[in-house]
Design a protein around this motif. Sequence first.
Motif, PDB file in Angstrom:
ATOM      1  N   CYS A  57       0.844  -1.213   0.000  1.00  0.00           N
ATOM      2  CA  CYS A  57       0.000   0.000   0.000  1.00  0.00           C
ATOM      3  C   CYS A  57       0.874   1.256   0.000  1.00  0.00           C
ATOM      4  O   CYS A  57       1.628   1.494   0.936  1.00  0.00           O
ATOM      5  CB  CYS A  57      -0.917   0.009   1.220  1.00  0.00           C
TER       6      CYS A  57
ATOM      7  N   SER B 270       0.041   4.168   0.569  1.00  0.00           N
ATOM      8  CA  SER B 270      -0.358   5.086   1.642  1.00  0.00           C
ATOM      9  C   SER B 270      -0.088   4.501   3.027  1.00  0.00           C
ATOM     10  O   SER B 270      -0.536   5.056   4.035  1.00  0.00           O
ATOM     11  CB  SER B 270      -1.844   5.426   1.503  1.00  0.00           C
TER      12      SER B 270
ATOM     13  N   CYS C  76      -6.461   6.838   1.692  1.00  0.00           N
ATOM     14  CA  CYS C  76      -6.620   5.798   0.659  1.00  0.00           C
ATOM     15  C   CYS C  76      -6.941   6.458  -0.689  1.00  0.00           C
ATOM     16  O   CYS C  76      -7.923   7.170  -0.820  1.00  0.00           O
ATOM     17  CB  CYS C  76      -7.729   4.822   1.040  1.00  0.00           C
ATOM     18  N   THR C  77      -6.101   6.198  -1.692  1.00  0.00           N
ATOM     19  CA  THR C  77      -6.269   6.843  -2.996  1.00  0.00           C
ATOM     20  C   THR C  77      -7.115   5.995  -3.962  1.00  0.00           C
ATOM     21  O   THR C  77      -7.298   6.395  -5.109  1.00  0.00           O
ATOM     22  CB  THR C  77      -4.900   7.091  -3.657  1.00  0.00           C
TER      23      THR C  77
ATOM     24  N   CYS D  99      -6.171   3.354  -5.298  1.00  0.00           N
ATOM     25  CA  CYS D  99      -5.266   2.928  -6.377  1.00  0.00           C
ATOM     26  C   CYS D  99      -5.416   1.438  -6.703  1.00  0.00           C
ATOM     27  O   CYS D  99      -4.977   0.977  -7.747  1.00  0.00           O
ATOM     28  CB  CYS D  99      -3.818   3.245  -6.011  1.00  0.00           C
ATOM     29  N   LEU D 100      -6.015   0.694  -5.800  1.00  0.00           N
ATOM     30  CA  LEU D 100      -6.233  -0.757  -5.945  1.00  0.00           C
ATOM     31  C   LEU D 100      -4.940  -1.569  -5.987  1.00  0.00           C
ATOM     32  O   LEU D 100      -4.955  -2.731  -6.417  1.00  0.00           O
ATOM     33  CB  LEU D 100      -7.095  -1.091  -7.176  1.00  0.00           C
TER      34      LEU D 100
ATOM     35  N   CYS E  15      -3.407  -2.722  -3.436  1.00  0.00           N
ATOM     36  CA  CYS E  15      -3.616  -3.811  -2.471  1.00  0.00           C
ATOM     37  C   CYS E  15      -4.433  -4.934  -3.107  1.00  0.00           C
ATOM     38  O   CYS E  15      -4.084  -6.111  -3.013  1.00  0.00           O
ATOM     39  CB  CYS E  15      -4.298  -3.274  -1.208  1.00  0.00           C
TER      40      CYS E  15
HETATM   41  S1  SF4 Z   1      -6.472   1.308  -2.565  1.00  0.00           S
HETATM   42 FE1  SF4 Z   1      -5.376  -0.116  -1.231  1.00  0.00          FE
HETATM   43  S2  SF4 Z   1      -3.222   0.162  -1.764  1.00  0.00           S
HETATM   44 FE2  SF4 Z   1      -4.311   1.941  -2.587  1.00  0.00          FE
HETATM   45  S3  SF4 Z   1      -4.171   3.450  -0.948  1.00  0.00           S
HETATM   46 FE3  SF4 Z   1      -6.116   2.388  -0.643  1.00  0.00          FE
HETATM   47  S4  SF4 Z   1      -5.620   0.757   0.800  1.00  0.00           S
HETATM   48 FE4  SF4 Z   1      -3.679   1.477  -0.008  1.00  0.00          FE
END
Ligand code: SF4
Length: 340
Positions: free
Chosen positions: A249, A251, A266-267, A269-270, A272
């Motif tokens: 992650c 972030s 949390c962006t 971004c997927l 994870c």
């Molecule tokens: S989508 Fe997942 S990897 Fe991306 S910032 Fe949020 S928790 Fe972290």
Amino acid sequence: MAGQNRSYIRYLRYALQAYIVLFLGYAGIEFHRFVGHFIAGSGAAVNTAQVLGSRPASIEGFLPIGALMSFKLWLLTGIFDSIHPAGLVIFLAALLMALLLKKGFCGWICPVGAISDVVGKLGKRLFGKNFRMNRYADYGLRSLKYVLMLFFLYVILYSMSPMVILGFLGGDYYKIADVKMLYFFTQMTTTTLVSLVVLFLLSLVYRNFWCRYLCPYGGLLGLLSLLSPLKITRNEEACIHCRRCSGHCPSLLPVDSTVRITSPECTGCLTCVSHCPAAGALDVSFAPKRPVQPLVFALLIVVFFFGSIGLAKLAGRWESSVTYQDYQRVIPAASELAHP
Ligand code: SF4
Ligand code: SF4
């Protein structure tokens, strides 16, 4: 539980980010040419419509402070900024995306986020890892972006009256705010250069330093994203506790020990989700057990962002109304024009 490979979602994001960075690089070169035309001022007859048409409106995305002013003006008076309308359209798209699709703008669209990501990865190669701030320093520094955000919200949304904003947006300085932004990069002062080098070095050591600690735009989108119905959601029954989600992650969120990620960091971004090897363990979901396919989430981001631009173009809210004669008058004087 069956294994799965969702790495495609990462590559899809990289491809979109690369496209946007390259497109904006090209737009920057085109805009440089456009400005050069007015500096050179040969006096020969020109096709003014063709020259105006060569100005890439997308560069207005780099004027978020002006967009915040025109946003307030639009809300209170219904007047839609015609000087930098594309800036307002991009700003509105980013706000709406945050309400529906987490900080999808930061994670998938923003070129600064993409470059920051690449620099962080470079740092990991160089040092073998990305460093983490001590917990208290991290909290303190993270609050900086909210302080900056509050400052801009106070000055613009609270203190400036619509009349003052109207006066500013109608002035010569605002007409060439984009030219000033271009000069910020092409005629860099020593202070700017040193600041950018320091930021680069910090981003090498600490992943996403700018986004995590300093970007007020990201701070605002993060707070709005709290309202987003979609959140990263972990299914405890399917999870095999491999911790790959948290390990990747950007972030630094504790995904492997949280059921639903509500953090404004949390962006979306997927990353994870793309690394999770256990089917059904980690998804972006409306609620537990109501997942959205990652590909659908990515398509929603693309459709939402580029759809907003398409609609704005159809509605005549994309190209600037500044005339050729105005540019001819203000661009050569841009370096001397001071903030009113
Ligand atoms: S989508 Fe997942 S990897 Fe991306 S910032 Fe949020 S928790 Fe972290
Ligand atoms: S949710 Fe995280 S810890 Fe659980 S299986 Fe997926 S990657 Fe591993």
